[in-house]
Design a protein around this motif. Structure first.
Motif, short mmCIF file in Angstrom:
data_model
loop_
_atom_site.label_atom_id
_atom_site.label_comp_id
_atom_site.label_asym_id
_atom_site.label_seq_id
_atom_site.Cartn_x
_atom_site.Cartn_y
_atom_site.Cartn_z
N UNK A 312 0.83 -1.20 0.00
CA UNK A 312 0.00 0.00 0.00
C UNK A 312 0.87 1.25 0.00
N UNK A 313 0.56 2.22 -0.86
CA UNK A 313 1.25 3.51 -0.72
C UNK A 313 0.79 4.26 0.52
N UNK A 314 -0.43 3.95 0.98
CA UNK A 314 -1.02 4.67 2.11
C UNK A 314 -1.98 5.74 1.62
N UNK A 315 -2.95 6.07 2.45
CA UNK A 315 -3.95 7.07 2.10
C UNK A 315 -3.39 8.48 2.30
N UNK A 316 -3.36 9.26 1.23
CA UNK A 316 -2.90 10.65 1.34
C UNK A 316 -3.74 11.40 2.36
N UNK A 317 -5.06 11.18 2.32
CA UNK A 317 -5.97 11.93 3.17
C UNK A 317 -5.78 11.61 4.65
N UNK A 318 -5.19 10.47 4.97
CA UNK A 318 -4.95 10.08 6.36
C UNK A 318 -3.50 10.29 6.78
N UNK A 319 -2.72 10.93 5.93
CA UNK A 319 -1.31 11.23 6.21
C UNK A 319 -0.51 9.96 6.55
N UNK A 320 -0.75 8.90 5.79
CA UNK A 320 -0.09 7.63 6.07
C UNK A 320 1.23 7.44 5.33
#
Length: 422
Positions: A312-320
């Motif tokens: 997963x790159x991670x959710x931008x909106x969750x600052x991951x």
């Protein structure tokens, strides 16, 4: 994927599994895939939605598909389903939204997946970054979305052939009431024809198909184990190499997994557990290395099943994202465990914000009233193609083209390259 994939399930606490696996001779780095290299084993696969449309693009669906909550109206701050903003500088045709202009004064426009040039550009990005294979998502094709999804399969085939990439059909069974009969008819009457393409993915000499969603413990996929096993065995009888997109806890049969599906899971040629919403930082990734990756891989090896975990790159909106460190840690953990292929979740999933496709790199490339975050949200500048390049480097490490390293080698910005950094 659909909203149902976003349900957050808490990561299981657990002590390191490494000691127990070592006692079985299945410690980190000792695993061997059941199959040799093909178009999924030994390769980087990306999930490809291809599900964005705009009025005027010619798509049969004729709506702001996956952009707007009210598809008859253009996306705007009060009518949106995306949480990250695409960088559209490489597209020749874009569509005006209801958002304010970007921070740099340019109009706030989006792409349509229905435009062949959009799909060609996406597959060009895959080619440039050595991404091998795309799994084209196919939801229930019997309803109103069906004609548009049918057309997208043709567009993906053309783009894959033009750019030397592979693709395969990935059925998502969410909310598909008559799935057991209709998925067989869809494969027989429509999708099977695509296996004649030189770009259609093959593994062990067989065309690849994935079915995502069997065994999830929710109401959107209520199918019985018997019905699911019937579908699995039917597809195998058609001569395909079948991947199962399965719950995170498929092996233990609890939490997100129904308890009576282990025989379904073990009937697949390859298992690919879902991970979006399960981890969100490096610490989570390290925990899952012990409680999921190592024991999952050992179980698959013991049963002659290939294993394709998510990255997963991670959710931008969750600052991951941690400017790529979160994603790189997953590559590192999977490869040191001995994993032979990975599935990137996802390529163009702007609805969940976990896309690797080119994305607004700073507030200058976001609508001023969007409230969205850009790739530089943690203070580190990142070019819009950074996660494509990082995926490419992760693939090089997977294939042994660079050594195993916990230190991310990818530079967030390539000097002087702007939004089209290579």
């Amino acid at each position: 994927m659909e909203l149902s994939r976003r349900t957050f399930l808490a990561t299981a606490a657990g002590t390191s599994a490494a000691a127990g696996l070592s006692a079985l001779g299945l410690g980190a780095g000792t695993a061997a895939a059941a199959s040799g290299p093909g178009d999924v084993v030994g390769k980087v696969t990306v999930g490809y939605q291809g599900w964005f449309a705009c009025p005027g693009d010619g798509a049969p669906i004729n709506t702001w598909w996956h952009y707007s909550a009210n598809g008859s109206q253009p996306p705007s701050p009060s009518n949106t389903t995306i949480v990250a903003w695409p960088d559209v500088r490489d597209f020749t045709r874009t569509y005006q939204t209801g958002y304010a202009p970007l921070g740099n004064g340019q109009p706030a426009k989006v792409f349509s997946s229905y435009d062949q040039q959009t799909v060609d550009t996406h597959f060009l990005w895959m080619q440039q970054n050595n991404i091998d294979t795309a799994a084209l998502q196919r939801f229930n094709p019997v309803g109103g979305e069906g004609p548009t999804r049918d057309a997208m399969a043709t567009k993906v085939r053309s783009a894959a052939e033009s750019h030397g990439r592979k693709f395969y059909i990935m059925y998502d069974v969410s909310d598909w009431t008559n799935m057991q009969s209709e998925i067989k008819a869809d494969w027989t009457n429509k999708m099977k024809a695509y296996t004649g393409s030189s770009a259609y993915a093959r593994q062990n000499g067989k065309p690849v198909v994935c079915i995502w969603g069997f065994g999830f413990n929710d109401n959107q996929r209520p199918f019985s184990a018997a019905a699911c096993l019937d579908v699995v065995n039917w597809f195998k009888g058609q001569g395909v190499y079948l991947i199962g997109g399965v719950p995170t806890w498929w092996r233990t049969g609890d939490r997100d997994s129904r308890p009576d599906f282990i025989n379904v899971y073990r009937a697949f040629h390859m298992i690919s557990p879902w991970m979006v919403g399960r981890i969100g930082n490096v610490s989570d990734a390290d925990n899952f290395y012990n409680v999921a990756t190592l024991p999952d891989l050992a179980d698959c090896n013991a049963h002659g099943i290939d294993y394709q975990p998510c990255v997963l790159p991670g959710a931008v909106s969750l600052r991951q994202r941690a400017h790529g460190d979160f994603m790189w840690r997953q590559f590192y953990n999977h490869i040191r465990a001995g994993v032979k292929g990975v599935y990137i979740s996802m390529f163009d999933e702007f609805n969940e914000g976990n896309q690797i496709a080119k994305t607004a790199e700073s507030q200058a490339w976001l609508p001023t009233n969007s409230g969205m975050l850009a790739l530089d949200e943690d203070g580190t500048a990142c070019s819009s193609d950074y996660y494509l390049r990082l995926t490419g480097d992760g693939g090089r490490m997977l294939k042994g083209q660079i050594g195993l390293t916990a230190t991310r080698p990818t530079r967030p910005v390539v000097a002087g390259a702007g939004g089209t950094a290579r």
